[in-house]
Design a protein around this motif. Sequence first.
Motif, short mmCIF file in Angstrom:
data_model
loop_
_atom_site.label_atom_id
_atom_site.label_comp_id
_atom_site.label_asym_id
_atom_site.label_seq_id
_atom_site.Cartn_x
_atom_site.Cartn_y
_atom_site.Cartn_z
N MET A 1 0.86 -1.12 -0.07
CA MET A 1 0.18 0.07 0.11
C MET A 1 0.90 1.41 -0.09
O MET A 1 0.43 2.26 -0.35
N GLU A 2 2.04 1.10 0.31
CA GLU A 2 2.96 2.52 0.28
C GLU A 2 2.80 2.95 -1.04
O GLU A 2 2.77 4.16 -1.32
N GLU A 3 2.95 2.11 -2.02
CA GLU A 3 2.99 2.90 -3.63
C GLU A 3 1.53 3.64 -3.67
O GLU A 3 1.59 4.46 -4.38
N CYS A 4 0.42 2.99 -3.08
CA CYS A 4 -1.01 3.84 -3.27
C CYS A 4 -0.69 5.07 -2.59
O CYS A 4 -1.30 6.16 -3.23
N GLN A 5 0.09 5.31 -1.58
CA GLN A 5 0.20 6.63 -0.80
C GLN A 5 1.18 7.72 -1.62
O GLN A 5 1.26 8.77 -1.39
N ARG A 6 1.69 6.94 -2.83
CA ARG A 6 2.35 8.02 -3.49
C ARG A 6 1.71 8.27 -4.90
O ARG A 6 2.14 8.92 -5.42
N CYS A 7 0.79 7.32 -5.17
CA CYS A 7 0.15 7.31 -6.47
C CYS A 7 -1.12 8.15 -6.41
O CYS A 7 -1.11 9.46 -6.94
N GLY A 8 -2.48 7.47 -6.21
CA GLY A 8 -3.62 8.26 -6.23
C GLY A 8 -4.28 8.29 -7.62
O GLY A 8 -5.06 9.09 -7.86
N ALA A 9 -3.47 7.58 -8.47
CA ALA A 9 -4.08 7.75 -9.94
C ALA A 9 -5.48 7.06 -9.99
O ALA A 9 -6.38 8.07 -10.89
N CYS A 10 -5.94 6.10 -9.18
CA CYS A 10 -7.09 5.60 -9.48
C CYS A 10 -8.04 6.78 -9.02
O CYS A 10 -9.31 6.79 -9.52
N CYS A 11 -7.96 7.48 -8.01
CA CYS A 11 -8.86 8.49 -7.42
C CYS A 11 -8.82 9.64 -8.21
O CYS A 11 -9.80 10.51 -8.14
N ALA A 12 -8.11 9.99 -9.30
CA ALA A 12 -8.24 10.78 -9.99
C ALA A 12 -8.40 10.41 -11.50
O ALA A 12 -8.09 11.07 -12.61
N HIS A 13 -9.30 9.24 -11.68
CA HIS A 13 -9.42 8.61 -12.90
C HIS A 13 -10.42 8.13 -13.34
O HIS A 13 -11.23 8.42 -14.22
N TYR A 14 -11.16 7.52 -12.17
CA TYR A 14 -12.52 6.81 -12.32
C TYR A 14 -13.68 7.43 -11.42
O TYR A 14 -13.46 8.10 -10.66
N ARG A 15 -14.75 7.21 -12.01
CA ARG A 15 -16.00 7.80 -11.35
C ARG A 15 -16.17 6.72 -10.23
O ARG A 15 -16.40 5.37 -10.61
N VAL A 16 -16.25 6.97 -8.93
CA VAL A 16 -16.52 6.07 -8.05
C VAL A 16 -18.05 5.89 -7.57
O VAL A 16 -18.49 6.50 -6.76
N SER A 17 -18.68 5.08 -8.35
CA SER A 17 -19.93 4.75 -8.00
C SER A 17 -20.45 3.81 -7.07
O SER A 17 -19.89 2.74 -7.15
N PHE A 18 -21.38 3.98 -6.35
CA PHE A 18 -21.96 2.85 -5.43
C PHE A 18 -23.42 2.92 -5.26
O PHE A 18 -24.10 4.12 -5.63
N TYR A 19 -24.26 2.01 -4.78
CA TYR A 19 -25.53 2.15 -4.30
C TYR A 19 -25.51 2.98 -3.18
O TYR A 19 -24.68 3.18 -2.24
N TRP A 20 -26.52 4.04 -3.20
CA TRP A 20 -26.65 5.25 -2.47
C TRP A 20 -26.63 4.70 -0.82
O TRP A 20 -26.00 5.89 0.02
N ALA A 21 -27.14 3.90 -0.53
CA ALA A 21 -27.37 3.70 0.99
C ALA A 21 -25.89 3.13 1.49
O ALA A 21 -25.67 3.21 2.64
N GLU A 22 -24.73 2.95 0.43
CA GLU A 22 -23.67 2.51 1.31
C GLU A 22 -22.79 3.95 1.67
O GLU A 22 -22.24 3.59 2.86
N ALA A 23 -23.14 4.84 1.10
CA ALA A 23 -22.65 5.98 1.74
C ALA A 23 -23.10 6.07 3.30
O ALA A 23 -22.20 6.68 4.11
N TRP A 24 -24.30 6.04 3.31
CA TRP A 24 -24.93 6.20 4.79
C TRP A 24 -24.35 5.07 5.65
O TRP A 24 -24.10 5.28 6.74
N SER A 25 -24.47 3.95 5.18
CA SER A 25 -23.88 2.82 5.98
C SER A 25 -22.55 2.87 6.50
O SER A 25 -22.03 2.48 7.44
N ARG A 26 -21.70 3.31 5.67
CA ARG A 26 -20.07 3.67 5.98
C ARG A 26 -19.91 4.78 6.85
O ARG A 26 -19.04 5.18 7.32
#
Length: 101
Positions: A1-26
Amino acid sequence: MEECQRCGACCAHYRVSFYWAEAWSRGLQDSMVEKVNAQMACMAGTNRVDPRCIALHGTVGAQVRCSVYALRPEPCREVQPGDEKCAVARAHKGLPPLQMV
């Protein structure tokens, strides 16, 4: 995961879609989520032509962090370092693929 802390490309490339209730449950704050349609939501900032998740802080490819890492929705949890989605996002940002050992 260390590489992820330098990268972040996925967070700046994809639409992060999910069922609306997941936001509430998390426990995600309303300001972190945008409505896509009656059933779906996405992380704020990812439903744009040039997406960047509102929770992503820092410089992609250098040093990043997720301000809601423990609360992140399932699509974020599915991307793994070096997998196909990671490689596509990194290439889009001009980063080389990860060499997973």
